[in-house]
Design a protein around this motif. Structure first.
Motif, short mmCIF file in Angstrom:
data_model
loop_
_atom_site.label_atom_id
_atom_site.label_comp_id
_atom_site.label_asym_id
_atom_site.label_seq_id
_atom_site.Cartn_x
_atom_site.Cartn_y
_atom_site.Cartn_z
N LEU A 139 0.53 -0.91 0.22
CA LEU A 139 0.22 0.05 0.27
C LEU A 139 0.62 0.97 -0.38
N ALA A 140 2.20 1.24 0.81
CA ALA A 140 3.22 2.41 0.66
C ALA A 140 3.28 2.41 -0.96
N HIS A 141 3.15 1.17 -1.13
CA HIS A 141 4.19 1.58 -2.63
C HIS A 141 3.03 2.19 -3.47
N ALA A 142 2.08 1.99 -3.86
CA ALA A 142 1.05 2.08 -4.68
C ALA A 142 -0.64 3.20 -4.74
N VAL A 143 -0.47 3.76 -3.08
CA VAL A 143 -1.54 4.58 -2.67
C VAL A 143 -0.93 5.88 -2.59
N PRO A 144 -1.68 6.75 -3.50
CA PRO A 144 -0.80 8.19 -3.44
C PRO A 144 -0.56 8.95 -2.16
N ALA A 145 0.17 10.07 -2.50
CA ALA A 145 0.74 10.13 -0.62
C ALA A 145 -0.91 11.14 -0.13
N GLN A 146 -1.16 12.09 -1.38
CA GLN A 146 -2.71 12.48 -0.43
C GLN A 146 -3.31 12.03 0.22
N ARG A 147 -3.82 10.62 0.05
CA ARG A 147 -5.08 9.67 0.29
C ARG A 147 -4.56 9.59 2.03
N TRP A 148 -3.02 9.22 2.34
CA TRP A 148 -3.66 9.48 3.60
C TRP A 148 -3.83 9.95 4.45
N ALA A 149 -3.79 10.67 4.30
CA ALA A 149 -4.62 12.12 5.33
C ALA A 149 -5.87 11.75 5.65
N LEU A 228 1.25 7.11 9.38
CA LEU A 228 0.77 7.88 8.07
C LEU A 228 1.30 8.28 7.67
N ASP A 229 2.90 9.73 7.74
CA ASP A 229 3.34 10.26 7.41
C ASP A 229 4.45 9.72 6.87
N ALA A 230 4.70 8.22 7.23
CA ALA A 230 5.79 7.19 6.58
C ALA A 230 4.76 6.66 5.84
N LEU A 231 3.46 6.06 5.63
CA LEU A 231 3.46 6.16 4.33
C LEU A 231 3.70 6.91 3.50
N ALA A 232 2.94 8.24 3.37
CA ALA A 232 2.84 9.44 2.82
C ALA A 232 4.27 9.92 1.56
N ALA A 233 4.90 9.39 2.56
CA ALA A 233 6.48 9.73 1.88
C ALA A 233 7.08 8.24 1.32
N HIS A 234 6.49 7.30 1.46
CA HIS A 234 6.40 6.07 0.70
C HIS A 234 7.94 5.21 0.97
N ASP A 235 7.68 6.17 2.53
CA ASP A 235 9.38 5.50 2.97
C ASP A 235 9.78 4.08 3.37
N LEU A 236 9.40 3.11 3.07
CA LEU A 236 8.77 1.46 3.25
C LEU A 236 9.81 0.75 3.88
N ALA A 237 11.15 1.12 4.95
CA ALA A 237 11.93 1.19 6.15
C ALA A 237 11.55 1.16 6.96
N ARG A 238 10.84 2.80 6.71
CA ARG A 238 10.57 2.88 8.02
C ARG A 238 8.96 2.85 8.28
N VAL A 239 8.00 2.50 7.41
CA VAL A 239 6.55 1.18 7.29
C VAL A 239 6.35 0.21 7.94
N GLU A 240 7.77 -0.48 7.62
CA GLU A 240 7.72 -2.02 8.36
C GLU A 240 8.20 -1.68 9.31
N SER A 241 9.07 -1.20 10.00
CA SER A 241 9.90 -0.56 11.47
C SER A 241 8.81 -0.27 11.83
N LEU A 242 7.95 0.53 11.79
CA LEU A 242 6.62 1.20 13.06
C LEU A 242 5.59 -0.08 13.01
N VAL A 243 5.45 -0.70 11.87
CA VAL A 243 4.41 -1.59 12.29
C VAL A 243 4.54 -2.47 12.82
N ARG A 244 5.82 -3.18 12.73
CA ARG A 244 6.83 -3.94 13.69
C ARG A 244 7.41 -4.00 15.44
N ASP A 245 7.61 -2.63 15.20
CA ASP A 245 7.22 -1.85 16.80
C ASP A 245 5.79 -1.75 17.37
N HIS A 246 5.16 -2.08 16.29
CA HIS A 246 3.71 -1.25 16.72
C HIS A 246 2.91 -2.52 17.73
#
Length: 251
Positions: A139-149, A228-246
């Motif tokens: 989703l981070a790769h495919a969803v447009p950044a503005q959608r996460w808002a 949400l910020d990491a998803l909007a930035a398409h920062d895949l490494a940050r997304v994975e880290s946040l999800v696992r830690d969460h």
């Protein structure tokens, strides 16, 4: 354990469950006419399910707040007395909780609240990560950044109960946030499976001190906005880290 537990729609200090006797009183006056062969309403069944649903909501709140103690056995008749209902809807609600992994059946005694140890919580976090991390990365790769808002309000909705140390309210908002994100994948089976694992990871817990619990809930809630910020930035490494830690720090 308090004499009466709170549940959705309840007044403060009460279980919020209407007595069964009130629900079984037939309406006064003549019954309205019906066309021939019209099916008769299943009044007793509908009303019993409604009572069971209220009991289930109240029991879930008691589990989340630590009012049902892990390892302790509770009988349906005793709980029914607390709620002002018969043992039947309580037993049915407890059977549902058994299916969800919150309690286990103790023959001829009642239901024991399960004890979650660190290993089981770690296993749940691992399974959730195996399911959700690949989806969130896609989703981070495919969803447009503005959608996460659009999900900012759901993230904010969890902050209120977290600040009040309302764990029962927080976990509902937390699950709603994650269901909404996963819903973008368009796979309802995925959403339902992930939500079931999420619920299992959240209860039952023994309530901690108010200040520590509040701080923990607020920290956990803050991770929603970070995700949400990491998803909007398409920062895949940050997304994975946040999800696992969460998942590892589930409240």
């Amino acid at each position: 354990m308090p004499h009466a537990w709170r549940g959705p729609g309840s007044s403060e200090g009460g279980a919020g469950i209407a007595p069964e006797t009130d629900r079984d009183v037939p309406p006064s006056g003549p019954a309205p006419s019906e066309p021939p062969h019209a099916p008769q309403p299943l009044r007793g069944q509908v009303r019993r399910v409604s009572v069971r649903g209220q009991v289930l909501d109240a029991l879930r709140t008691a589990l989340l707040e630590g009012e049902l103690v892990p390892g302790k056995v509770y009988s349906a008749p005793v709980l029914g007395e607390r709620f002002g209902v018969s043992a039947t809807p309580v037993r049915e609600a407890m059977q549902q909780l058994a299916c969800e992994g919150a309690v286990e059946v103790v023959p001829n005694r009642g239901f024991r609240v399960v004890c979650r140890d660190a290993r089981e919580l770690a296993e749940l976090a691992e399974v959730r990560a195996l399911i959700e991390v690949p989806v969130m990365l896609r989703l981070a790769h495919a969803v447009p950044a503005q959608r996460w808002a659009e999900f900012g309000a759901l993230a904010e909705a969890a902050t209120g109960p977290a600040g009040c140390a309302d764990r029962a309210g927080y976990v509902l908002a937390d699950r709603a946030f994650h269901r909404a994100l996963l819903g973008l994948a368009g796979n309802q089976q995925l959403v339902q499976t992930a939500d079931d694992l999420h619920r299992r990871a959240q209860w039952p817990r023994v309530a901690g001190s108010g200040s520590c619990r509040r701080a923990s809930l607020l920290a956990h809630a803050a991770e929603h906005a970070q995700l949400l910020d990491a998803l909007a930035a398409h920062d895949l490494a940050r997304v994975e880290s946040l999800v696992r830690d969460h998942f590892r720090t589930e409240c």
